[in-house]
Design an enzyme around this catalytic site. Structure first.
Site, PDB file in Angstrom:
ATOM      1  N   LYS A  11     -27.529   2.368  19.173  1.00  0.00           N
ATOM      2  CA  LYS A  11     -27.390   3.820  19.321  1.00  0.00           C
ATOM      3  C   LYS A  11     -25.934   4.110  19.645  1.00  0.00           C
ATOM      4  O   LYS A  11     -25.447   3.754  20.708  1.00  0.00           O
ATOM      5  CB  LYS A  11     -28.301   4.353  20.416  1.00  0.00           C
ATOM      6  CG  LYS A  11     -28.323   5.861  20.459  1.00  0.00           C
ATOM      7  CD  LYS A  11     -29.465   6.365  21.316  1.00  0.00           C
ATOM      8  CE  LYS A  11     -29.702   7.858  21.155  1.00  0.00           C
ATOM      9  NZ  LYS A  11     -28.559   8.700  21.390  1.00  0.00           N
TER      10      LYS A  11
ATOM     11  N   TYR B  95       0.841  -1.198   0.000  1.00  0.00           N
ATOM     12  CA  TYR B  95       0.000   0.000   0.000  1.00  0.00           C
ATOM     13  C   TYR B  95       0.880   1.254   0.000  1.00  0.00           C
ATOM     14  O   TYR B  95       0.671   2.192  -0.774  1.00  0.00           O
ATOM     15  CB  TYR B  95      -0.923  -0.012   1.227  1.00  0.00           C
ATOM     16  CG  TYR B  95      -1.812   1.222   1.341  1.00  0.00           C
ATOM     17  CD1 TYR B  95      -3.059   1.262   0.717  1.00  0.00           C
ATOM     18  CD2 TYR B  95      -1.401   2.335   2.066  1.00  0.00           C
ATOM     19  CE1 TYR B  95      -3.865   2.390   0.810  1.00  0.00           C
ATOM     20  CE2 TYR B  95      -2.196   3.467   2.161  1.00  0.00           C
ATOM     21  CZ  TYR B  95      -3.433   3.483   1.537  1.00  0.00           C
ATOM     22  OH  TYR B  95      -4.226   4.607   1.631  1.00  0.00           O
TER      23      TYR B  95
END
Ligand code: IVH
Length: 719
Positions: free
Chosen positions: A114, A34
């Protein structure tokens, strides 16, 4: 040209691997490979700076802005969620939803954890990220685009899919930090002697508000999309489809989201997530249920800034056990002694807690805490810690019960025990207590309003007294409390006189009376010689004291700390008398004529002004100040709300609930926190809960926050 093509391909490749790494958590190449791709990209950009556009993976970290963030008005408001702690209320929610949708009995619900993070809105125009904004007050947020761009899981450009990008879309979601990243962040901070974050939410929110994106870039922030604001030119039909398309576009979506095909199945999801909570790699504080079909969401609409189509179920507040190290009594500005437990520091719901008030002798008796015992502490949301119960230490080693002191722990003056009474309104025919009041006056008022022959009032002496230091101005804690109240924000509002500085000025004899504060400018050199003071801070302090010498009448009245005179009463007194001298010489009868002032408060006010020490303080202070008396026209407003009964619920952003209440009271309204058939209006703030249902059932007009200011100016238009 070929070169340019390979540059574009390289950008695509890097985006692809970013997506695999940051979103799917499934890298396909080694870090080394990468890095090689990235280096190649940079070489191209070095040779061809004219090719570089903002969507290049190399352009995530921008430059530091000159000053503060600018503000941005959301295209569509960012709503809040109605909250509930009891999962069984889910059925009530479902009933409400179906009642509002004819012919629909069962519904699909999209269930989501949540997230306990920071809410943001991302604006993509034709698939390109153009802005990132904080939630702010829901209407206007801060433009934090440069910081948002540093978050690797947020695509700078959306990936192409079969769904065409809308012209403009506001993607709503949560920026958060994984538990493991948070641990590492704090370990590194500790090592470098930097600030330790209390919890991942604070760390995420704080990182987003860094002015320098290079700092944000070092924070391990992540993102989940959970909704949309404005969306031009695309209909998703359902949340399920919306999340699928988000994923195709490369936007991260919570892997724990789930489509439940009934309300019962939704409850099952709640239980499942609650049981998995510990093992979920990020902090969650409940579950959100949303109607899946977007056309039905539109039909349901919103109320008081919360959608009718969604509800949040919070997990019960975390309870932790710690050791009681000491219990002492703290003296407040009125001399009342409050028992406080010192605790072995413990983290409760992300906040370090080392002491906990025990409120009064009643609570002390109920809990019977002793040094060495264990205590169970709870903190729900942002509220102060509460001692839930005590686990006694083994009897042989257990400490002795805490006894209220007979002398003030600060000045050793005798302690006075005040037995309080309450006045109970009872229904004599069935011998049942209907309501309790802290003054006879309030009870009588209630009786007059209720107008029922069967009601009677009787006095009930409370079992436990409250205890008070009798030292008055001889008790340094009372004196410190008195000055600290005087300079506080809601009172004279003097910046730069925090508790420590104030205490040292009192101890060194600079401040003995109110007027001494305004004379501090005469001692600039002496002040500069003190610890904690530099030239600049002395100048700032003198400046803010000067500013404070011009004051609104109600603030001045409040700042004197007259017992029983809070902000509301201070406003009423200011409006009624319009001038300090008139208040000072008002008789007991003049005082009890005023709205909401009963004999108890009236006598406290009289006592205050008849006291020789107070008279002498005021004699030097009042002529020095420039007092702004209320505009006479406010007085004429008194009739505006007269006869109207108004209930307030939920959180109000633009002003405190107390302020809203004060304004209403000053305009003649009766303000309650409960709803009955006599209520004319309900002001519903954020997170307004079950009261909305009740109001709707009783046909009471509900005032949302967006309507509040015009309502306060003219309630008639809402009738
Ligand atoms: S939906 C209109 N879904 O909770 C619905 N909100 O009290 C609004 N939150 O500020 C948002 N996780 O940032 C939704 N899965 C989730 C959420 C979530 C956390 C936050 C949100 C909002 C607050 C609402």
């Amino acid at each position: 040209m070929k070169d340019k093509e390979s540059y574009e391909n390289l950008k695509e490749d890097i985006r692809f691997h970013d997506h695999l790494y940051y979103i799917l958590d499934d890298p396909k190449i080694k870090d080394r490979e990468y890095d090689k791709l990235f280096k190649e990209l940079l070489t191209h950009e070095l040779n061809h700076p004219e090719w570089v556009t903002k969507d290049s993976p190399s352009q995530r970290v921008g430059i530091k802005p000159e000053s503060d963030f600018s503000t941005f008005k959301h295209y569509k408001q960012m709503l809040s969620l109605a909250n509930s702690f009891d999962p069984n209320n889910l059925f009530d929610f479902h009933d409400r939803v179906t009642k509002n949708l004819s012919d629909i009995k069962e519904l699909d619900y999209l269930c989501e954890p949540k997230m306990d993070g920071a809410a943001v809105s991302l604006i993509y125009e034709k698939g390109i990220l153009v802005k990132g904004v904080t939630r702010g007050d829901g209407t206007v947020g801060e433009d934090i685009t440069s910081n948002i761009r540093t978050i690797r899981s947020i695509p700078l450009v959306l990936a192409k899919s079969s769904t065409k990008f809308p012209k403009l879309i506001e993607i709503r979601g949560e920026v958060f930090i994984h538990k493991s990243d948070f641990k590492n962040l704090n370990t590194a901070a500790k090592k470098n002697n930097q600030k330790i974050f209390a919890n991942p939410r604070n760390a995420a929110a704080g990182s987003l508000r860094q002015l320098d994106p290079a700092i944000t870039n070092t924070r391990p922030l992540a993102f989940f999309a959970h909704g949309i604001g404005l969306c031009e030119g695309l209909d998703f039909h359902t949340l399920e489809k919306m999340f699928k398309i988000f994923s195709e576009w490369g936007l991260p979506v919570n892997q724990y989201n789930h489509l439940a095909t009934s309300i019962k199945a939704s409850l099952g999801y709640y239980k499942d997530i609650a049981s998995k909570r510990e093992n979920i790699p990020f902090e969650i504080d409940g579950v959100v249920f949303k109607v899946n079909r977007i056309d039905l969401q539109d039909q349901l609409g919103e109320i008081a800034r919360s959608p009718r189509w969604a509800i949040a179920h919070k997990f019960p507040a975390e309870e932790v056990t710690t050791i009681i190290e000491d219990i002492d009594f703290q003296v407040g500005r009125t001399g009342i002694l409050t028992p406080v437990a010192k605790l072995k520091t413990v983290n409760v719901g992300g906040v370090n807690v080392s002491k906990c008030t025990l409120h009064n002798l009643d609570e002390l008796k109920r809990l019977d805490p002793r040094i060495g015992d264990k205590a169970v502490i709870k903190r729900a949301g942002d509220v102060i810690p509460k001692m839930v119960r005590v686990i006694p230490a083994k009897t042989s080693s257990r400490g002795s019960p805490v006894k209220p002191p007979s002398q003030c722990p600060c000045c050793t003056s005798d302690v006075i025990f005040n037995f309080q009474s309450e006045w109970r309104v009872i229904n004599s025919s069935v011998d049942k207590t209907l309501k309790k009041f802290s003054s006879l006056y309030e009870a009588e008022k209630y009786l007059a309003e209720t107008n029922s022959g069967e009601l009677e009032i009787y006095e009930h002496q409370l079992e436990t007294p409250f205890i008070k230091c009798s030292g008055g101005n001889n008790c340094s804690e009372i004196v410190k409390g008195k000055f600290s109240h005087f300079v506080s924000r809601k009172a004279m509002d003097i910046d730069g006189l925090g508790q420590e500085i104030l205490d040292s000025l009192i101890e060194k004899g600079f401040i003995k009376d109110y007027i001494d504060i305004f004379n501090l400018y005469k001692f600039k050199d002496e002040l500069q010689a003190l610890d904690r003071f530099g030239k600049k801070s002395v100048e700032n302090l003198i400046g803010s004291i000067k500013l404070a010498s011009e004051v609104d009448l109600y603030k001045l009245i409040y700042s004197l700390g007259i017992e029983e005179v809070g902000e509301t009463t201070a406003r009423n007194l200011a409006i009624e008398f319009g001038d300090f001298n008139k208040l000072q010489s008002a008789s007991f009868e003049n005082l009890i004529d005023i709205q909401d002032i009963g004999p108890r408060v009236a006598s406290k006010i009289r006592e205050y002004f008849l006291n020789i020490d107070n008279q002498s303080s005021l004699l030097s202070l009042i002529p020095y100040l420039k007092i702004n008396n209320p505009e006479p026209n406010i007085k004429s407003d008194v009739a505006l709300f007269s006869g109207l009964q108004i209930a307030i619920t939920g959180k109000i952003n633009s002003m405190s609930r107390e302020e809203a209440k004060d304004i209403l009271l000053s305009k003649g309204a009766k303000v309650t926190s409960t709803i009955s058939k006599n209520t004319d209006f309900l002001i519903a703030g954020k997170n307004a809960g079950s009261k909305i249902d009740k109001a709707e059932n009783l046909g009471i007009r509900i005032i949302g926050l967006n309507e509040l200011s015009s309502f306060l100016n003219d309630p008639q238009q809402f009738s």
